[in-house]
Design an enzyme around this catalytic site. Structure first.
Site, PDB file in Angstrom:
ATOM      1  N   LYS A   1       6.535  -3.908  -4.309  1.00  0.00           N
ATOM      2  CA  LYS A   1       7.961  -3.571  -4.286  1.00  0.00           C
ATOM      3  C   LYS A   1       8.550  -3.778  -2.900  1.00  0.00           C
ATOM      4  O   LYS A   1       9.616  -4.335  -2.757  1.00  0.00           O
ATOM      5  CB  LYS A   1       8.165  -2.122  -4.742  1.00  0.00           C
TER       6      LYS A   1
ATOM      7  N   CYS B   1       0.826  -1.205   0.000  1.00  0.00           N
ATOM      8  CA  CYS B   1       0.000   0.000   0.000  1.00  0.00           C
ATOM      9  C   CYS B   1       0.866   1.263   0.000  1.00  0.00           C
ATOM     10  O   CYS B   1       1.991   1.235   0.477  1.00  0.00           O
ATOM     11  CB  CYS B   1      -0.877   0.033   1.235  1.00  0.00           C
TER      12      CYS B   1
ATOM     13  N   TRP C   1      -2.958  -2.644  -1.536  1.00  0.00           N
ATOM     14  CA  TRP C   1      -2.541  -3.993  -1.941  1.00  0.00           C
ATOM     15  C   TRP C   1      -3.263  -4.933  -0.981  1.00  0.00           C
ATOM     16  O   TRP C   1      -2.989  -4.921   0.227  1.00  0.00           O
ATOM     17  CB  TRP C   1      -1.024  -4.115  -1.814  1.00  0.00           C
TER      18      TRP C   1
ATOM     19  N   LYS D   1      13.550 -14.164 -11.359  1.00  0.00           N
ATOM     20  CA  LYS D   1      13.253 -13.060 -12.280  1.00  0.00           C
ATOM     21  C   LYS D   1      12.209 -13.502 -13.295  1.00  0.00           C
ATOM     22  O   LYS D   1      11.250 -12.792 -13.565  1.00  0.00           O
ATOM     23  CB  LYS D   1      14.512 -12.587 -13.033  1.00  0.00           C
TER      24      LYS D   1
ATOM     25  N   GLU E   1       8.691 -14.077 -11.629  1.00  0.00           N
ATOM     26  CA  GLU E   1       8.075 -12.843 -11.146  1.00  0.00           C
ATOM     27  C   GLU E   1       7.404 -12.047 -12.253  1.00  0.00           C
ATOM     28  O   GLU E   1       6.296 -11.562 -12.069  1.00  0.00           O
ATOM     29  CB  GLU E   1       9.154 -11.914 -10.563  1.00  0.00           C
TER      30      GLU E   1
ATOM     31  N   ASN F   1      -1.546   1.965   5.950  1.00  0.00           N
ATOM     32  CA  ASN F   1      -0.625   0.913   5.492  1.00  0.00           C
ATOM     33  C   ASN F   1      -0.277   0.062   6.699  1.00  0.00           C
ATOM     34  O   ASN F   1      -0.070   0.613   7.778  1.00  0.00           O
ATOM     35  CB  ASN F   1       0.690   1.514   4.984  1.00  0.00           C
ATOM     36  N   GLY F   2      -0.142  -1.237   6.502  1.00  0.00           N
ATOM     37  CA  GLY F   2       0.227  -2.106   7.619  1.00  0.00           C
ATOM     38  C   GLY F   2      -0.897  -3.076   7.935  1.00  0.00           C
ATOM     39  O   GLY F   2      -1.819  -3.254   7.132  1.00  0.00           O
TER      40      GLY F   2
ATOM     41  N   ARG G   1       4.940   0.296  -6.281  1.00  0.00           N
ATOM     42  CA  ARG G   1       4.964  -0.512  -5.057  1.00  0.00           C
ATOM     43  C   ARG G   1       4.038  -1.726  -5.164  1.00  0.00           C
ATOM     44  O   ARG G   1       4.127  -2.640  -4.365  1.00  0.00           O
ATOM     45  CB  ARG G   1       4.526   0.347  -3.870  1.00  0.00           C
TER      46      ARG G   1
ATOM     47  N   GLU H   1      18.354 -16.800  -8.686  1.00  0.00           N
ATOM     48  CA  GLU H   1      17.898 -15.442  -8.991  1.00  0.00           C
ATOM     49  C   GLU H   1      17.324 -15.368 -10.412  1.00  0.00           C
ATOM     50  O   GLU H   1      16.314 -14.705 -10.652  1.00  0.00           O
ATOM     51  CB  GLU H   1      19.065 -14.456  -8.792  1.00  0.00           C
TER      52      GLU H   1
ATOM     53  N   HIS I   1      18.942 -36.100  -8.798  1.00  0.00           N
ATOM     54  CA  HIS I   1      18.342 -36.669  -7.591  1.00  0.00           C
ATOM     55  C   HIS I   1      16.823 -36.495  -7.605  1.00  0.00           C
ATOM     56  O   HIS I   1      16.185 -36.570  -6.555  1.00  0.00           O
ATOM     57  CB  HIS I   1      18.964 -36.023  -6.348  1.00  0.00           C
TER      58      HIS I   1
HETATM   59  O1  M6R Z   1      13.490  -4.801  -0.172  1.00  0.00           O
HETATM   60  P1  M6R Z   1      14.042  -6.178   0.035  1.00  0.00           P
HETATM   61  O2  M6R Z   1      15.350  -6.397  -0.616  1.00  0.00           O
HETATM   62  O3  M6R Z   1      14.099  -6.549   1.495  1.00  0.00           O
HETATM   63  O4  M6R Z   1      13.000  -7.129  -0.638  1.00  0.00           O
HETATM   64  C1  M6R Z   1      13.093  -8.522  -0.540  1.00  0.00           C
HETATM   65  C2  M6R Z   1      12.188  -9.186  -1.561  1.00  0.00           C
HETATM   66  O5  M6R Z   1      10.857  -8.854  -1.320  1.00  0.00           O
HETATM   67  C3  M6R Z   1      12.560  -8.757  -2.983  1.00  0.00           C
HETATM   68  O6  M6R Z   1      13.891  -9.022  -3.261  1.00  0.00           O
HETATM   69  C4  M6R Z   1      11.668  -9.476  -3.988  1.00  0.00           C
HETATM   70  O7  M6R Z   1      11.961 -10.835  -4.010  1.00  0.00           O
HETATM   71  C5  M6R Z   1      11.833  -8.839  -5.361  1.00  0.00           C
HETATM   72  N1  M6R Z   1      10.563  -8.767  -6.005  1.00  0.00           N
HETATM   73  C6  M6R Z   1      12.785  -9.572  -6.224  1.00  0.00           C
HETATM   74  O8  M6R Z   1      12.805  -9.147  -7.538  1.00  0.00           O
END
Ligand code: M6R
Length: 608
Positions: free
Chosen positions: A603, A2, A74, A485, A488, A100-101, A27, A481, A504
């Protein structure tokens, strides 16, 4: 997650709030809303979907008030709907709240409020705040907000507007970021600097339990007990252009292209070549404890967790320090003894990830030295850690982390150098390490020059429904990673594996419709990677290999080949990750996905 923006000043609030909401879009959100005050009345509008939907719903609205609050939601409690969107209001529709929260005890609070006759319109936890404030309101809005917050368990960043006090906005925070922006005759409050930086660079980072009353004469800061407090004004050091696309079709692509500078910025002023060492100013106050640590626990989530995994490999390779890596969300479930000599390092781009923040607090409770590696200046994790290092990567807007990741890695290399030189690395080895690092930005530039080749490969691979990403040793975290990517931003199922693990179990899935992206630079794991590639090929699995420039042997055994410049094997991950980011980007673009704001993602993840 949010987003919050509040405005009180001389200008018309509506366009400022809408522009600010757009800046908060990155965000992640699924609905939005705002409330504006004018002549003792409040106008409130909400919409499901993009900010454009809210803007469309406002067509013809002539609301000229110069005080307002706005929110992007969100969904956590209750689906995305107009009723669940913020602002929420009390029974009389006089008090409007954005939040927010998470209010953790909202169910018991709601039950009591229902018994007292309050009528709820949404399924959210946030709505209880509006009714609680109503319960306590006796003419002083800030007092009612304090009383209400005294009953709440959980986290909040809130903005409150009341028809009965139209000349003020009350904001407060606990565990959810909130920043005051101090302009000329106008005050902003936002959950994120990006929403206000085009208007002012003078900001105050509110801290937990801070309450601010914003009014035409300025603002007053106090705590939940009404004691006045002073907070320093700080200058935001990034410019508006940093938060714009500057001709790129997406923020993610722009940020991928900013990576050579991200590496340079992370290194700037931190390397002393004559001595073959690195100096991290943010650790000055804890230098001895840092250099003498015997055990390091790195905590983080998502992409930052993969940076941590690589950190383990490189620190253990170059020093005698025992390194553990934990997902911050799991850290609390371990019964760890933080004996002397244990340091905890929290890695977080946003500095607001709730899981990581909670783990930082737990590590501090147990008496460890807690360090931060954070990109966002003034963020909660930056403040709560004992000392730390900033990435200096600039704002990262794309939800999928790219340049922040590469700068996290760079700083982990700098930390490794500092620790290794304090232990057994020689001067000449330290100098060679620095020389290798300094060549990385130009090598990344060379990879970026081959983007069109990666784009063409993406054109051949975008139709597959499943992918493996395989790597070994330093490139195993990079395989994880790369897979993250892809999933996501393209919603394609992708799994990262240590290549040795394939036979395995996972290899059972391989057939001609299940490609593997194999990370096989000419390093000490090369021969084994080649064997793993042969195993995949023997089962008709398509192989896209990422290897060292000029490796024609590798090229012959795979279906497609992307080459990256050679470097020391320990530094190779800084190069290997770049084609994987581009591959994910082009596949997602080919499939028409919303790259900068993927579905369901936010974000900064400020809920646990
Ligand atoms: O702000 P942070 O680095 O703590 O965030 C951690 C994860 O939420 C963040 O890396 C998330 O996995 C991203 N969407 C990766 O692209």
């Amino acid at each position: 997650m949010c987003g919050i923006l509040c405005y009180l000043g001389k200008r018309q609030a509506l366009p400022i709030l809408l522009e600010g909401l757009r800046k908060l879009e990155y965000r992640g959100y699924d609905s939005s809303g705002l409330a504006l005050a004018e002549n003792g009345e409040i106008f409130c509008q909400k919409a499901v979907g993009k900010i454009q939907a809210l803007e469309n719903s406002l067509a013809g609205v002539q609301w000229k008030g110069s005080t307002g609050i706005a929110h992007t939601r969100w969904a956590t409690h209750g689906k995305p709907s107009e009723a669940n969107a913020h602002p929420h209001t009390d029974c009389r529709e006089k008090i409007f709240v954005i939040h927010n929260g998470i209010i953790e005890n909202f169910q018991s609070l709601k039950k009591t409020l229902l018994e007292r006759g309050h009528q709820f319109r949404s399924e959210t936890d946030s709505e209880v705040l509006a009714h609680l404030i109503e319960e306590h309101y006796q003419g002083d809005l800030a007092e009612a907000v304090r009383d209400a917050l005294g009953l709440v368990e959980g986290t909040y960043g809130i903005g409150v507007l009341s028809a009965e006090n139209p000349q003020e906005i009350v904001v407060a925070r606990k565990g959810s970021p909130l920043i005051l922006g101090i302009g000329e005759g106008e005050i902003f409050a936002a959950s994120d600097v990006s929403a206000l930086v085009s208007h002012t660079k003078e900001v105050i980072y509110l801290q937990d339990d801070d309450v601010a009353v914003i009014h035409p004469g300025g603002y007053e800061l106090s705590n939940l007990n009404s004691d006045s407090i002073l907070r320093q004004t700080q200058k935001v050091d990034w410019d508006v252009a940093a938060a714009e696309k500057q001709g790129f079709s997406h923020f993610m692509l722009k940020e991928i292209y900013e990576q050579p500078e991200a590496v340079e910025n992370a290194m700037r002023g931190r390397l002393i070549e004559e001595e073959g060492i690195s100096k991290l100013g943010g650790l000055n106050g804890v230098q001895d404890e840092f250099l003498e640590m015997e055990r390091l626990i790195i905590i983080s989530m998502g992409t930052s967790y993969y940076a941590a995994l690589l950190g383990r490999y490189i620190i253990e390779t170059c020093t005698d320090i025992a390194v553990e890596v934990d997902l911050a969300s799991e850290f609390r479930y371990r019964k760890l003894n933080m004996k002397e000599g244990t340091t905890v390092l929290a890695i977080s781009q946003s500095g607001e990830t709730a899981d990581t923040l909670a783990a930082v607090q737990e590590a501090k409770r147990k008496g460890a030295l807690v360090l931060g590696l954070v990109n966002v200046v003034g963020s909660s994790i930056a403040r709560e850690t004992d000392a730390g290092v900033y990435n200096h990567a600039g704002p990262e807007i794309g939800v999928a982390s790219t340049k922040a990741f590469i700068s996290q890695l760079t700083i982990l290399y700098l930390m490794t150098l500092a620790l290794a030189r304090h232990q057994r690395m020689s001067l000449s080895e330290g100098q060679a390490f620095i020389a290798g690092l300094k060549l990385i930005p130009d090598k990344i530039r060379r990879i970026l020059e081959s983007a069109s080749k990666i784009e063409a490969i993406a054109g051949r691979y975008h139709g597959y429904k499943n992918f493996f990403y395989l790597g070994r040793k330093f490139n195993y975290p990079i395989a994880l990673e790369g897979a993250l990517k892809l999933k996501e931003i393209s919603y394609i199922h992708a799994e990262g594996y240590a290549a040795g693990e394939m036979k395995h179990g996972p290899i059972a899935l391989i057939d001609e419709n299940f490609p593997s992206v194999c990370l096989a630079p000419r390093d000490s794991a090369y021969e084994k990677m080649v064997s793993n590639i042969q195993e995949v090929k023997a089962r008709n699995g398509p192989v896209l290999a990422i290897g060292t420039e000029g490796d024609t042997e590798l090229q012959k055994i795979c279906d497609d080949f992307i080459e990256v410049p050679a470097t020391d094997e320990i530094l190779q991950p800084l190069l290997m990750v770049v084609p994987l980011q581009l591959l994910a980007y082009y596949i997602a673009r080919e499939n028409g996905c919303e790259i900068d704001q993927p579905r369901n993602l936010a974000k900064s993840v400020t809920v646990e």
